[in-house]
Design a protein around this motif. Sequence first.
Motif, PDB file in Angstrom:
ATOM      1  N   ALA A  74       0.850  -1.194   0.000  1.00 51.21           N
ATOM      2  CA  ALA A  74       0.000   0.000   0.000  1.00 51.21           C
ATOM      3  C   ALA A  74       0.881   1.237   0.000  1.00 51.21           C
ATOM      4  O   ALA A  74       2.028   1.192   0.445  1.00 51.21           O
ATOM      5  CB  ALA A  74      -0.922   0.017   1.210  1.00 51.21           C
ATOM      6  N   CYS A  75       0.320   2.337  -0.511  1.00 50.66           N
ATOM      7  CA  CYS A  75       1.022   3.617  -0.419  1.00 50.66           C
ATOM      8  C   CYS A  75       0.016   4.753  -0.355  1.00 50.66           C
ATOM      9  O   CYS A  75      -1.179   4.573  -0.633  1.00 50.66           O
ATOM     10  CB  CYS A  75       2.003   3.817  -1.568  1.00 50.66           C
ATOM     11  N   ILE A  76       0.524   5.926   0.027  1.00 51.45           N
ATOM     12  CA  ILE A  76      -0.327   7.090   0.236  1.00 51.45           C
ATOM     13  C   ILE A  76       0.405   8.332  -0.242  1.00 51.45           C
ATOM     14  O   ILE A  76       1.624   8.450  -0.100  1.00 51.45           O
ATOM     15  CB  ILE A  76      -0.718   7.205   1.729  1.00 51.45           C
ATOM     16  N   SER A  77      -0.342   9.240  -0.832  1.00 56.63           N
ATOM     17  CA  SER A  77       0.244  10.467  -1.333  1.00 56.63           C
ATOM     18  C   SER A  77       0.589  11.408  -0.180  1.00 56.63           C
ATOM     19  O   SER A  77       0.156  11.201   0.959  1.00 56.63           O
ATOM     20  CB  SER A  77      -0.724  11.164  -2.293  1.00 56.63           C
ATOM     21  N   TRP A  78       1.350  12.458  -0.487  1.00 54.76           N
ATOM     22  CA  TRP A  78       1.748  13.435   0.531  1.00 54.76           C
ATOM     23  C   TRP A  78       0.531  14.038   1.216  1.00 54.76           C
ATOM     24  O   TRP A  78       0.493  14.159   2.432  1.00 54.76           O
ATOM     25  CB  TRP A  78       2.596  14.524  -0.118  1.00 54.76           C
ATOM     26  N   SER A  79      -0.480  14.381   0.439  1.00 57.63           N
ATOM     27  CA  SER A  79      -1.667  15.029   1.005  1.00 57.63           C
ATOM     28  C   SER A  79      -2.560  14.047   1.760  1.00 57.63           C
ATOM     29  O   SER A  79      -3.402  14.452   2.557  1.00 57.63           O
ATOM     30  CB  SER A  79      -2.490  15.676  -0.107  1.00 57.63           C
TER      31      SER A  79
END
Length: 122
Positions: A49-54
């Motif tokens: 999984a990954c997530i953006s900066w915002s």
Amino acid sequence: QVQLVESGGGLVQAGGSLRLSCTASGRTLTNYYMGWFRQAPGKEREFVACISWSGDSTYSTDSVKGRFTISRDNAKNTVYLQMNSLKPEDTAVYYCAAGVRLIKYSAYVHYWGQGTQVTVSS
């Protein structure tokens, strides 16, 4: 030099939960994606999984959808992975990762953590 330090791994029974944390030090990873990969014995490292900066955009592999949730706290330079309904096949070393592009592929990762073991017993 950026360092990623994971914590929260351990041994849990099937159906249980764990929360992994990863804190970056060295500098603030502004505009970086942060996320998690895992590697089981005898297998290649795979995207989890990954997530953006915002925090507005998250991505996860199909096998963990509905069970794992990724989040981040930029004030703490930390990304989390809440893992629920764990299965024995989730057993692996989990690696924190960061990169400026969508880090669904290892080639896009700029920084790696040292890894934390997650073991799910049946």
